[in-house]
Design a protein around this motif. Structure first.
Motif, short mmCIF file in Angstrom:
data_model
loop_
_atom_site.label_atom_id
_atom_site.label_comp_id
_atom_site.label_asym_id
_atom_site.label_seq_id
_atom_site.Cartn_x
_atom_site.Cartn_y
_atom_site.Cartn_z
N ARG A 67 2.32 1.71 -3.42
CA ARG A 67 1.30 2.23 -4.34
C ARG A 67 1.08 3.73 -4.13
O ARG A 67 0.94 4.48 -5.09
N ARG A 68 1.07 4.17 -2.89
CA ARG A 68 0.83 5.59 -2.59
C ARG A 68 1.98 6.45 -3.11
O ARG A 68 1.77 7.57 -3.54
N ARG A 82 0.83 -1.21 0.00
CA ARG A 82 0.00 0.00 0.00
C ARG A 82 0.87 1.26 0.00
O ARG A 82 0.59 2.22 -0.72
#
Length: 89
Positions: free
Chosen positions: A84-85, A81
């Motif tokens: 991805r950010r 995550r």
């Protein structure tokens, strides 16, 4: 202006490779610059490179996580995550 490379390291590189001290200093500066790349920049650059060759995000993020764990200047552990950010904001 960055600090000059460590004189002892430059001397060792020059002695072990046959490079001149000036050439050895450039090699050391290049290596330090490579490892000084911020994690976010590294992740974005590697994601773009792998995407260019058709890799899928799940493969890309797993590979980037492995690469970060093995870097000489270790990056913090990042979840998928977080990766991805960094790429998508």
């Amino acid at each position: 202006m960055p600090a000059p490379p460590d004189a002892a390291l430059v001397a060792r590189i020059a002695a072990s490779t046959g490079l001149s001290p000036a050439e050895a200093a450039r090699v050391v500066e290049d290596v330090v610059a490579f490892h000084a790349e911020p994690v976010e920049d590294y992740v974005r650059r590697r994601h773009a490179q792998m995407k260019t060759y058709g890799a899928r995000n799940d493969e890309i993020f797993a590979r980037i996580a492995e690469e970060l764990a093995g870097r000489v200047v270790a990056a913090p552990g990042l979840s998928e995550r977080q990766l991805r950010r960094i790429v998508y904001g």
